[in-house]
Design a protein around this motif. Sequence first.
Motif, PDB file in Angstrom:
ATOM      1  N   ASP A 273       0.842  -1.203   0.000  1.00 23.93           N
ATOM      2  CA  ASP A 273       0.000   0.000   0.000  1.00 23.93           C
ATOM      3  C   ASP A 273       0.875   1.251   0.000  1.00 23.93           C
ATOM      4  N   SER A 274       0.310   2.335  -0.517  1.00 19.92           N
ATOM      5  CA  SER A 274       1.077   3.568  -0.709  1.00 19.92           C
ATOM      6  C   SER A 274       1.550   4.161   0.609  1.00 19.92           C
ATOM      7  N   GLY A 275       0.723   4.049   1.661  1.00 16.74           N
ATOM      8  CA  GLY A 275       1.123   4.590   2.957  1.00 16.74           C
ATOM      9  C   GLY A 275       2.372   3.912   3.484  1.00 16.74           C
ATOM     10  N   ALA A 276       2.422   2.576   3.359  1.00 21.38           N
ATOM     11  CA  ALA A 276       3.596   1.836   3.836  1.00 21.38           C
ATOM     12  C   ALA A 276       4.817   2.172   2.988  1.00 21.38           C
ATOM     13  N   LYS A 277       4.610   2.342   1.695  1.00 24.36           N
ATOM     14  CA  LYS A 277       5.740   2.691   0.818  1.00 24.36           C
ATOM     15  C   LYS A 277       6.292   4.068   1.177  1.00 24.36           C
ATOM     16  N   LEU A 278       5.367   5.022   1.400  1.00 25.77           N
ATOM     17  CA  LEU A 278       5.806   6.363   1.774  1.00 25.77           C
ATOM     18  C   LEU A 278       6.543   6.327   3.107  1.00 25.77           C
ATOM     19  N   THR A 280       8.206   3.842   4.338  1.00 29.70           N
ATOM     20  CA  THR A 280       9.516   3.219   4.098  1.00 29.70           C
ATOM     21  C   THR A 280      10.497   4.220   3.498  1.00 29.70           C
ATOM     22  N   ILE A 281      10.017   4.998   2.525  1.00 31.09           N
ATOM     23  CA  ILE A 281      10.889   5.991   1.892  1.00 31.09           C
ATOM     24  C   ILE A 281      11.354   7.018   2.922  1.00 31.09           C
ATOM     25  N   LEU A 282      10.433   7.476   3.758  1.00 30.19           N
ATOM     26  CA  LEU A 282      10.803   8.455   4.780  1.00 30.19           C
ATOM     27  C   LEU A 282      11.786   7.860   5.786  1.00 30.19           C
ATOM     28  N   GLN A 283      11.618   6.582   6.096  1.00 30.89           N
ATOM     29  CA  GLN A 283      12.573   5.916   6.979  1.00 30.89           C
ATOM     30  C   GLN A 283      13.965   5.904   6.354  1.00 30.89           C
ATOM     31  N   MET A 284      14.011   5.599   5.049  1.00 34.58           N
ATOM     32  CA  MET A 284      15.299   5.589   4.351  1.00 34.58           C
ATOM     33  C   MET A 284      15.945   6.983   4.389  1.00 34.58           C
ATOM     34  N   CYS A 285      15.111   7.996   4.173  1.00 34.17           N
ATOM     35  CA  CYS A 285      15.618   9.372   4.187  1.00 34.17           C
ATOM     36  C   CYS A 285      16.150   9.746   5.571  1.00 34.17           C
ATOM     37  N   ARG A 286      15.420   9.359   6.598  1.00 31.54           N
ATOM     38  CA  ARG A 286      15.879   9.670   7.952  1.00 31.54           C
ATOM     39  C   ARG A 286      17.183   8.947   8.281  1.00 31.54           C
ATOM     40  N   LYS A 394      20.945   0.678   0.354  1.00 33.12           N
ATOM     41  CA  LYS A 394      21.700  -0.096  -0.627  1.00 33.12           C
ATOM     42  C   LYS A 394      20.813  -0.949  -1.524  1.00 33.12           C
ATOM     43  N   ARG A 395      19.651  -1.310  -1.029  1.00 31.33           N
ATOM     44  CA  ARG A 395      18.762  -2.170  -1.808  1.00 31.33           C
ATOM     45  C   ARG A 395      17.907  -1.381  -2.805  1.00 31.33           C
ATOM     46  N   PHE A 396      17.943  -0.028  -2.744  1.00 30.26           N
ATOM     47  CA  PHE A 396      17.073   0.789  -3.594  1.00 30.26           C
ATOM     48  C   PHE A 396      17.904   1.768  -4.425  1.00 30.26           C
ATOM     49  N   PRO A 397      18.453   1.349  -5.545  1.00 24.54           N
ATOM     50  CA  PRO A 397      19.310   2.239  -6.343  1.00 24.54           C
ATOM     51  C   PRO A 397      18.594   3.476  -6.865  1.00 24.54           C
ATOM     52  N   THR A 398      17.319   3.341  -7.241  1.00 26.65           N
ATOM     53  CA  THR A 398      16.586   4.504  -7.741  1.00 26.65           C
ATOM     54  C   THR A 398      16.377   5.538  -6.633  1.00 26.65           C
ATOM     55  N   LEU A 399      16.017   5.064  -5.448  1.00 28.22           N
ATOM     56  CA  LEU A 399      15.841   5.975  -4.319  1.00 28.22           C
ATOM     57  C   LEU A 399      17.169   6.642  -3.959  1.00 28.22           C
ATOM     58  N   GLN A 400      18.254   5.900  -4.026  1.00 30.52           N
ATOM     59  CA  GLN A 400      19.573   6.489  -3.787  1.00 30.52           C
ATOM     60  C   GLN A 400      19.807   7.660  -4.733  1.00 30.52           C
ATOM     61  N   ALA A 401      19.533   7.429  -6.021  1.00 28.21           N
ATOM     62  CA  ALA A 401      19.780   8.470  -7.025  1.00 28.21           C
ATOM     63  C   ALA A 401      18.893   9.687  -6.784  1.00 28.21           C
ATOM     64  N   ASP A 402      17.624   9.453  -6.421  1.00 23.88           N
ATOM     65  CA  ASP A 402      16.711  10.572  -6.181  1.00 23.88           C
ATOM     66  C   ASP A 402      17.107  11.376  -4.950  1.00 23.88           C
ATOM     67  N   GLU A 521       2.082   9.420  -6.536  1.00 22.26           N
ATOM     68  CA  GLU A 521       1.094   8.357  -6.489  1.00 22.26           C
ATOM     69  C   GLU A 521       1.763   7.042  -6.093  1.00 22.26           C
ATOM     70  N   LYS A 522       0.933   6.019  -5.875  1.00 12.68           N
ATOM     71  CA  LYS A 522       1.415   4.719  -5.422  1.00 12.68           C
ATOM     72  C   LYS A 522       2.441   4.133  -6.383  1.00 12.68           C
ATOM     73  N   ASP A 523       2.145   4.179  -7.690  1.00 10.74           N
ATOM     74  CA  ASP A 523       3.068   3.599  -8.673  1.00 10.74           C
ATOM     75  C   ASP A 523       4.397   4.348  -8.689  1.00 10.74           C
ATOM     76  N   GLN A 524       4.331   5.657  -8.529  1.00 11.91           N
ATOM     77  CA  GLN A 524       5.566   6.448  -8.508  1.00 11.91           C
ATOM     78  C   GLN A 524       6.396   6.132  -7.273  1.00 11.91           C
ATOM     79  N   LEU A 525       5.714   5.914  -6.148  1.00  8.91           N
ATOM     80  CA  LEU A 525       6.433   5.520  -4.937  1.00  8.91           C
ATOM     81  C   LEU A 525       7.070   4.148  -5.120  1.00  8.91           C
TER      82      LEU A 525
END
Length: 563
Positions: A273-278, A280-286, A394-402, A521-525
């Motif tokens: 779900d998009s909430g969990a993905k968001l 997770t992304i915020l956790q990675m950023c922190r 390390k597991r998310f190369p696209t997120l690293q680049a962004d 959106e969810k797909d973009q996340l």
Amino acid sequence: MHIYLLLRLEGIVTRRPLVLQLHKTDDGQQEYAEFLHASRKRFTDFAAVRQEISDETDRITGKTKAISNVPIQLSIYSPNVVNLTLIDLPGLTKVAVEGQSDTIVQDIENMVRSYVEKPNCIILAISPANQDIATSDAIKIAREVDPSGERTFGVVTKLDLMDKGTNAVEVLEGRQYRLKHPWVGIVNRSQADINKNVDMIVARKKEREYFETSPEYGHLAHKMGAEYLAKLLSEHLEYVIRMKIPSIISLINKAIDELNAELDRIGRPIAVDSGAKLYTILQMCRAFDKVFKEHLDGGRPGGDRIYGVFDHQLPAALKKLPFNRHLSLKNVEKVVMEADGYQPHLIAPEQGYRRLIEGSIGYFKGPAEASVDAVHLILKELVRKSIAATEELKRFPTLQADIAAAANDALERFREESRRTVTRMVDMESGYLTVEFFRKMHLEPEKNADQKNPNRSNPNPPVDSYTDNHLSKIGSNVNGYINMVLDTLKNSIPKAVVHCQVREAKRSLLNHFYVQVGKREKDQLGALLDEDPALMEKRAQLAKRLELYKQAMDDINSVAWNK
């Protein structure tokens, strides 16, 4: 824990190890078998099971009498069995027959030893009753690998095929060859029964009748037969497992801890779900932001290089400024003469002073902007290092680049603001001079005037009649003021750079990125959380192993202390 057979299963000539797992099911359920190499197919016809064993053997060894150490995995589910795992090995032989290699004798023995030498195995040493027990290869190898007999069970087969007038009572009673565990006699199906597909339940009934009615073995009937053997092995296996439960639990807990640590290292599965993905992304950023701040605050190396810019690079650059050239006698005379244009000054060369000061202060912009750029490069390098050091990313190369792109964009904004700030600070020094500095100076009339220039004694001589001494005095005064400004900027430039770049990087490096991510959106996340397929496969395997270990722990806990 496994039980290893040294001879073949009834009616099957084994040329590959056969791992047979028996699973007891509830009464009334249909019996069936499954092979690991054909996991989606259930066999309910056990004649087909025997044929599949033969066919699978031929797939590896060919239609010869050669052997292979590649095991066949077979699971049988039935209400008529006990929970047990058996491994049937190729029978020991003394000579090679046609179709077998010259090393077949040693090859089979090596294969058998590779299993029975393991200290956790239980050896089921099978010998035919019509063979002298002293020549039994099974007993010979069992004695070598298990001299104490703690894990060896002796089985005598073909009791019904012994010559008339002979029996195996001395063996079964342990008088001819004593084992720590009792010998068990077995009566297998005859070849005629096998050919007629006589049911195993019927065969076991006939076996019981044989022992109960036998004049030689009647007194041993209660501890003879395949059913008793299965019960004996199951009880012993349970006993051994109970004795090893503490070490087994310790090993399982260690394995669970290691798997959890590895899953934590490579990252847990991401919810859909998009909430969990968001989240997770915020956790990675922190996590990244935490590492980045540690670099700046001293928990990790790198932040000290910023201090080096202020303590070494900036002072060195300020020392190299061309004030000597700018305040040379020739340039001072030129600036003072040009300052008032066609109208000569009336009292003192104030415009000349101002232009000399403004020109000198202008040189400070170069070192100030260089300090801004130097700190910017250090911050960019710390961003790169922080991303590389953030395990969760390390597991998310696209997120690293962004994140890298967003952080570098923010650093560019901070640099521009810092450059504007330090430039304003320099401009402010030019825009408003500290008059108190000049009011404290007393310009005394020059004495000892040169005889050739009667105007030397004039405290306010015309510009074109200034002596070198007076021009030097002007340059010295300007230099004194510039040194005062230098001391001010040497302290204030670092403060401005830290405020505009370092402090902002600590406080709001990813703020703009957070806003942008929140709008996706969810797909973009999901696109930000793409992973290496090999890593995903590795995580799935680890998760499966972890689940198996947890299930094993639950099973052990449920039966460990129950009789």
